[in-house]
Write a protein that holds these residues in place. Structure first.
Motif, short mmCIF file in Angstrom:
data_model
loop_
_atom_site.label_atom_id
_atom_site.label_comp_id
_atom_site.label_asym_id
_atom_site.label_seq_id
_atom_site.Cartn_x
_atom_site.Cartn_y
_atom_site.Cartn_z
N LEU A 161 0.82 -1.21 0.00
CA LEU A 161 0.00 0.00 0.00
C LEU A 161 0.85 1.26 0.00
N LEU A 162 1.75 1.41 0.97
CA LEU A 162 2.56 2.62 1.04
C LEU A 162 3.42 2.76 -0.21
N GLY A 163 4.06 1.67 -0.64
CA GLY A 163 4.84 1.74 -1.86
C GLY A 163 3.98 2.03 -3.07
N LEU A 164 2.80 1.42 -3.11
CA LEU A 164 1.86 1.66 -4.21
C LEU A 164 1.47 3.13 -4.30
N VAL A 165 1.06 3.70 -3.18
CA VAL A 165 0.67 5.11 -3.16
C VAL A 165 1.85 6.00 -3.54
N SER A 166 3.05 5.64 -3.09
CA SER A 166 4.23 6.46 -3.33
C SER A 166 4.60 6.55 -4.81
N VAL A 167 4.17 5.57 -5.61
CA VAL A 167 4.49 5.61 -7.04
C VAL A 167 3.31 6.03 -7.90
N VAL A 168 2.08 5.88 -7.40
CA VAL A 168 0.90 6.24 -8.20
C VAL A 168 0.50 7.70 -7.99
N ALA A 169 0.45 8.16 -6.75
CA ALA A 169 -0.02 9.51 -6.46
C ALA A 169 0.77 10.60 -7.19
N PRO A 170 2.11 10.53 -7.26
CA PRO A 170 2.84 11.60 -7.97
C PRO A 170 2.54 11.62 -9.47
N VAL A 171 2.26 10.46 -10.06
CA VAL A 171 1.90 10.42 -11.48
C VAL A 171 0.62 11.22 -11.71
N LEU A 172 -0.37 11.01 -10.85
CA LEU A 172 -1.65 11.70 -10.99
C LEU A 172 -1.52 13.18 -10.64
N ALA A 173 -0.71 13.50 -9.66
CA ALA A 173 -0.54 14.90 -9.24
C ALA A 173 -0.01 15.75 -10.37
N GLY A 174 0.82 15.16 -11.24
CA GLY A 174 1.36 15.90 -12.37
C GLY A 174 0.43 16.00 -13.56
N GLY A 175 -0.76 15.39 -13.47
CA GLY A 175 -1.73 15.48 -14.55
C GLY A 175 -1.68 14.33 -15.53
N ASN A 176 -0.90 13.29 -15.22
CA ASN A 176 -0.83 12.11 -16.08
C ASN A 176 -1.92 11.11 -15.72
N THR A 177 -2.16 10.14 -16.60
CA THR A 177 -3.00 9.00 -16.28
C THR A 177 -2.10 7.78 -16.14
N ALA A 178 -2.63 6.72 -15.50
CA ALA A 178 -1.75 5.61 -15.12
C ALA A 178 -2.38 4.25 -15.41
N VAL A 179 -1.50 3.32 -15.78
CA VAL A 179 -1.81 1.89 -15.82
C VAL A 179 -0.88 1.24 -14.82
N VAL A 180 -1.44 0.60 -13.80
CA VAL A 180 -0.66 0.13 -12.66
C VAL A 180 -0.73 -1.40 -12.57
N THR A 181 0.42 -2.03 -12.42
CA THR A 181 0.46 -3.45 -12.09
C THR A 181 0.72 -3.57 -10.60
N SER A 182 -0.12 -4.30 -9.91
CA SER A 182 -0.02 -4.39 -8.45
C SER A 182 0.99 -5.45 -8.03
N SER A 183 1.23 -5.52 -6.73
CA SER A 183 2.02 -6.62 -6.18
C SER A 183 1.31 -7.94 -6.48
N PHE A 184 2.06 -8.94 -6.92
CA PHE A 184 1.46 -10.23 -7.26
C PHE A 184 0.99 -10.98 -6.02
N GLU A 185 1.83 -11.07 -5.02
CA GLU A 185 1.49 -11.84 -3.83
C GLU A 185 0.61 -11.06 -2.86
N ARG A 186 0.62 -9.73 -2.97
CA ARG A 186 -0.11 -8.90 -2.00
C ARG A 186 -0.98 -7.88 -2.73
N PRO A 187 -1.94 -8.33 -3.52
CA PRO A 187 -2.71 -7.39 -4.35
C PRO A 187 -3.91 -6.75 -3.65
N LEU A 188 -4.30 -7.25 -2.48
CA LEU A 188 -5.56 -6.79 -1.90
C LEU A 188 -5.61 -5.30 -1.59
N PRO A 189 -4.55 -4.68 -1.04
CA PRO A 189 -4.62 -3.22 -0.85
C PRO A 189 -4.80 -2.46 -2.16
N ALA A 190 -4.21 -2.94 -3.25
CA ALA A 190 -4.39 -2.29 -4.55
C ALA A 190 -5.83 -2.44 -5.02
#
Length: 290
Positions: A161-190
């Motif tokens: 979760l924390l790592g996910l937010v740390s890489v997704v939120a800045p992409v959106l903050a800059g006005g970009n859109t995102a395609v995200v691949t989640s953690s394979f073993e720990r996908p539930l927070p995503a």
């Protein structure tokens, strides 16, 4: 009375603001740190990756064209909804990462606070990285940041979760859109984050989340000609795979945030590097007095 059976969940992907099944029809079992069953998650295919890119491209004009203030308000709303589902996030982070309750709570609180932090930068980043340039003539000369476009994000595999937010939120903050691949073993927070996005004010397609094996979708995202940039955070520790993705990304000169040798400490202060990594600088000249 017979003992009540629990309802076993089978989650889907998040593409274009909707929750479709994987085109492949495949799913896999998600277990906790002690190998106990938690849920079933969709196993994304290359077709799902292409659909996610198409959705992100379609959503880009509206998201990048919104005012920076409006984007900040939308992202702040995501943090509000995350706060309302804090307990669920704590349960999922604790189970998936094998953390104690107190450590999971700290990670979730930091993730929510980080989302707020990036939301606050949406209408400030232009003042920090933009400029009014001195010129020898009767002209205004401005350099202003603009979004790069569609960004593929390989989310960290360990920090669900924390790592996910740390890489997704800045992409959106800059006005970009995102395609995200989640953690394979720990996908539930995503997956829970995708439900948060769907019930907040984020337009459909701005964020698209794929679950499953990263190796099944990352090569197609890296080589996709309609993807403008890629963050390889999720390939940390696999130098050979990261090198192959960088080579594929070079085909259309994607911006690449290279993978670290090992997964970083996501608790550390993030700085602005992940916002500026996905910004272009446009310089505009304009005559004075017109």
């Amino acid at each position: 009375m017979s003992e009540r059976l629990t309802v076993k969940k089978t989650y889907k992907l998040y593409i274009g603001g909707k929750f479709p099944r994987s085109e492949s029809g495949r799913s896999y079992q998600v277990t906790d740190a002690k190998d106990r069953f938690l849920a079933n998650a969709a196993w994304a295919s290359r077709k799902d990756a292409r659909d996610a890119v198409a959705a992100a491209r379609k959503a880009l004009p509206g998201w990048s064209g919104a005012t920076a203030y409006n984007r900040g308000q939308v992202l702040y709303r995501v943090a509000e909804v995350m706060e309302g589902r804090r307990g669920q996030f704590v349960d999922e982070v604790s189970a998936g990462e094998g953390l104690s309750r107190s450590k999971a709570e700290r990670a979730v609180d930091e993730a929510i606070d980080r989302w707020v932090w990036y939301a606050g930068w949406t209408d400030k980043i232009a003042q920090v990285v933009g400029s009014s340039n001195p010129v020898a003539g009767p002209y205004f000369d401005f350099s202003v940041p603009e979004p790069t476009g569609v960004v593929a994000v390989l989310a960290p595999q360990r920090s669900s979760l924390l790592g996910l937010v740390s890489v997704v939120a800045p992409v959106l903050a800059g006005g970009n859109t995102a395609v995200v691949t989640s953690s394979f073993e720990r996908p539930l927070p995503a997956i829970t984050l995708s439900e948060v996005l769907a019930t907040s004010d984020v337009p459909g397609g701005v964020v698209n989340i794929l679950t499953g094996q990263v190796g099944d979708t990352a090569p197609w995202l890296a080589a996709h000609m309609d993807v403008n940039a890629i963050d390889l955070a999720g390939a940390a520790g696999d130098d050979e795979h990261a090198a192959q993705l960088e080579l594929a990304a070079a085909e259309n000169l994607k911006r690449v945030v290279r993978t670290p040798s090992s997964e970083p400490d996501w608790m550390a202060l993030p700085g602005l590097d992940r916002i500026t990594s996905f910004l272009e600088t446009k310089t505009v000249w304009h005559p004075v007095g017109i």
